[in-house]
Motif scaffolding. Structure first.
Motif, mmCIF file in Angstrom:
data_model
loop_
_atom_site.group_PDB
_atom_site.id
_atom_site.type_symbol
_atom_site.label_atom_id
_atom_site.label_comp_id
_atom_site.label_asym_id
_atom_site.label_seq_id
_atom_site.Cartn_x
_atom_site.Cartn_y
_atom_site.Cartn_z
ATOM 1 N N HIS A 50 0.807 -1.222 0.000
ATOM 2 C CA HIS A 50 0.000 0.000 0.000
ATOM 3 C C HIS A 50 0.842 1.275 0.000
ATOM 4 O O HIS A 50 0.290 2.370 -0.122
ATOM 5 N N GLY A 51 2.165 1.144 0.153
ATOM 6 C CA GLY A 51 3.007 2.321 0.124
ATOM 7 C C GLY A 51 4.272 2.125 0.927
ATOM 8 O O GLY A 51 4.576 1.040 1.415
ATOM 9 N N GLY A 52 5.041 3.209 1.077
ATOM 10 C CA GLY A 52 6.280 3.158 1.836
ATOM 11 C C GLY A 52 7.059 4.451 1.684
ATOM 12 O O GLY A 52 6.826 5.241 0.760
ATOM 13 N N GLY A 53 7.965 4.693 2.633
ATOM 14 C CA GLY A 53 8.796 5.883 2.573
ATOM 15 C C GLY A 53 8.025 7.170 2.725
ATOM 16 O O GLY A 53 8.459 8.229 2.260
ATOM 17 N N ALA A 68 6.609 5.871 -3.798
ATOM 18 C CA ALA A 68 6.509 4.639 -3.002
ATOM 19 C C ALA A 68 7.222 3.493 -3.704
ATOM 20 O O ALA A 68 7.933 2.700 -3.063
ATOM 21 N N ALA A 69 7.051 3.382 -5.017
ATOM 22 C CA ALA A 69 7.727 2.325 -5.772
ATOM 23 C C ALA A 69 9.239 2.502 -5.705
ATOM 24 O O ALA A 69 9.986 1.522 -5.575
ATOM 25 N N MET A 80 6.280 -4.719 -8.630
ATOM 26 C CA MET A 80 5.279 -4.637 -7.564
ATOM 27 C C MET A 80 3.932 -4.195 -8.094
ATOM 28 O O MET A 80 3.823 -3.505 -9.115
ATOM 29 N N LEU A 81 2.901 -4.625 -7.374
ATOM 30 C CA LEU A 81 1.557 -4.126 -7.587
ATOM 31 C C LEU A 81 1.292 -2.998 -6.599
ATOM 32 O O LEU A 81 1.744 -3.055 -5.452
ATOM 33 N N ALA A 82 0.546 -1.999 -7.038
ATOM 34 C CA ALA A 82 0.096 -0.931 -6.156
ATOM 35 C C ALA A 82 -1.251 -1.328 -5.584
ATOM 36 O O ALA A 82 -2.227 -1.465 -6.318
ATOM 37 N N SER A 83 -1.300 -1.535 -4.275
ATOM 38 C CA SER A 83 -2.526 -2.003 -3.629
ATOM 39 C C SER A 83 -3.296 -0.835 -3.034
ATOM 40 O O SER A 83 -2.737 -0.013 -2.303
ATOM 41 N N LEU A 84 -4.587 -0.776 -3.355
ATOM 42 C CA LEU A 84 -5.485 0.183 -2.721
ATOM 43 C C LEU A 84 -6.309 -0.534 -1.663
ATOM 44 O O LEU A 84 -6.401 -1.763 -1.660
ATOM 45 N N VAL A 254 3.731 -17.080 -1.362
ATOM 46 C CA VAL A 254 4.435 -15.858 -1.741
ATOM 47 C C VAL A 254 4.581 -14.957 -0.525
ATOM 48 O O VAL A 254 3.664 -14.842 0.299
ATOM 49 N N LEU A 255 5.734 -14.352 -0.395
ATOM 50 C CA LEU A 255 5.951 -13.358 0.640
ATOM 51 C C LEU A 255 5.439 -12.015 0.136
ATOM 52 O O LEU A 255 5.698 -11.630 -1.001
ATOM 53 N N VAL A 256 4.695 -11.313 0.973
ATOM 54 C CA VAL A 256 4.221 -9.967 0.648
ATOM 55 C C VAL A 256 4.499 -9.062 1.839
ATOM 56 O O VAL A 256 4.690 -9.531 2.962
ATOM 57 N N THR A 257 4.493 -7.747 1.575
ATOM 58 C CA THR A 257 4.738 -6.810 2.677
ATOM 59 C C THR A 257 3.446 -6.287 3.301
ATOM 60 O O THR A 257 3.391 -6.074 4.498
ATOM 61 N N ASP A 258 2.413 -6.040 2.497
ATOM 62 C CA ASP A 258 1.219 -5.332 2.972
ATOM 63 C C ASP A 258 1.633 -4.007 3.609
ATOM 64 O O ASP A 258 0.992 -3.508 4.538
ATOM 65 N N ALA A 259 2.730 -3.420 3.107
ATOM 66 C CA ALA A 259 3.303 -2.219 3.706
ATOM 67 C C ALA A 259 2.421 -0.997 3.467
ATOM 68 O O ALA A 259 1.767 -0.876 2.435
ATOM 69 N N MET A 260 2.454 -0.088 4.417
ATOM 70 C CA MET A 260 1.762 1.195 4.269
ATOM 71 C C MET A 260 2.793 2.316 4.199
ATOM 72 O O MET A 260 4.008 2.076 4.280
#
Length: 364
Positions: A50-53, A68-69, A80-84, A254-260
């Motif tokens: 969902h984002g980062g930085g 974010a990417a 990466m996919l951009a998750s909303l 699969v490993l994912v971050t689910d990062a915000m």
């Protein structure tokens, strides 16, 4: 010709030697027992972020999405996919239009809609104000205007019209994912039969397993579906991460971050889908009820955590790169250190900390 030396993690083994690059492609792997101790892995592929930085994908801002990417690229995520999150349809539509050029440019591999067609009972940090039953008109419009940019959508299969939505997504080149669901075991298998191929962050946002009603977790693990796992040691205990990965195998995990957006940022107050999030000691929670609200994880840390949980390095790398690339239909182009594929790779120190990242053979 560029040469990078170390312990090269291929799909089958760890080979000590040299990785030869010819422009943007991998030319050859040359074994050499005298090569160094750096660990060379394919660039990470994150299906759920969902984002980062300090930047988010959830508002439909192309500028924020690009930033974010770039943040996650520095941590080794080359695809990466951009998750909303669950949002009004107007925001979903504007995000597709904003991100479609980034997909065409290669900054993003596509868009993932985590909602709004989710269970209110298992909504987690999804904003309940935006949850609704699947709308075929909305789904058709998003796919049409995206021109291939919409790559995944998470749906709770027990909702009205959910199976039709899943079948339509699968039939139009969009990964249908099952998540944020209170489905029974049978309802879960009905979703898989309709065409779902992904489990959105297995265990999280799902009815817990019970020996008399296995629910979605066991339903998904017992199917052919690919299971996302958030390896931050917060969403999943390391023992549960290892159990799920071994149960499904590296070809279905699969490993994912689910990062915000708070990823890589100081503790404090943030926002996700119109709700206030408090981040303390790396853990993000909704301010009003304490629900876990995404993560502050990066894929390099996810890889280290998976290995620390006892998974073999080759399997963990497959989960971080090869399997998600294949799921996206990109396995013939990237996701593994194999001659002829794109030279997306991460050089890690012996303790698996990134020291350099290359995308298409170019160092950052």
């Amino acid at each position: 010709m560029t040469r990078i030396s170390g312990r090269i993690v291929t799909p089958d083994a760890v080979v000590r030697g040299h990785l030869d690059l010819d422009g943007e492609l991998i030319a050859a792997i040359v074994p050499d027992d005298a090569a160094g101790d750096d660990v060379i892995v394919p660039g990470f592929v994150d299906l759920h972020c969902h984002g980062g930085g300090g930047h988010t994908f959830t508002t439909g801002s192309a500028e924020a999405a690009r930033a974010a990417a770039a943040f996650h690229l520095r941590h080794g995520t080359t695809t990466m996919l951009a998750s909303l999150v669950s949002s009004p349809f107007e925001l979903m539509r504007s995000a597709v239009l904003a991100y479609q050029p980034l997909v065409a440019e290669g900054v993003l591999a596509g868009i993932h809609f985590e909602g709004p067609y989710l269970s209110e009972v298992r909504c987690g940090a999804q904003n309940p104000a935006y949850l609704r039953d699947p709308s075929m008109s909305e789904i058709k419009d998003l796919i049409k205007i995206g021109e291939g940019a919409v790559r995944m959508m998470t749906v709770a299969p027990e909702l009205p019209d959910a199976l039709d939505a899943i079948a339509y997504l699968a039939g139009h080149g969009v990964l249908a994912a099952i998540g944020h669901t209170d489905a029974t075991y049978d309802q879960t298998h009905a979703g898989v039969a309709a065409g779902a191929t992904v489990a959105t962050h297995l265990f999280n946002g799902m009815r817990p397993p019970h020996h008399r009603e296995p629910g979605p977790v066991v339903g998904l693990l017992s199917s052919a579906i690919v299971c996302e796992l958030i390896a931050d040691n917060i969403h999943l205990h390391p023992g549960m991460l290892a159990f799920a990965a071994r149960s499904a195998g590296p070809g279905r995990s699969v490993l994912v971050t689910d990062a915000m957006d708070a990823t890589g940022m100081p503790d404090g107050r943030y926002e996700l889908g119109g709700q206030e999030v408090v981040v303390a000691d790396r853990v993000a929670r909704l301010a009003h009820n304490g629900s876990i609200a995404g993560s502050t994880l990066t894929m390099d840390v996810a890889l280290r955590n998976a290995v620390a949980a006892g998974l073999p390095l080759v399997d963990a790398v497959a989960m971080a790169s090869t399997t998600p690339a294949r799921l996206l239909g990109l396995g013939d182009r990237l996701g593994a250190l194999v001659a002829g594929l794109r030279a997306d790779l991460v050089v890690l120190s012996p303790d698996l900390t990134p020291t350099s990242v290359l995308r298409g053979g170019e160092a950052l």
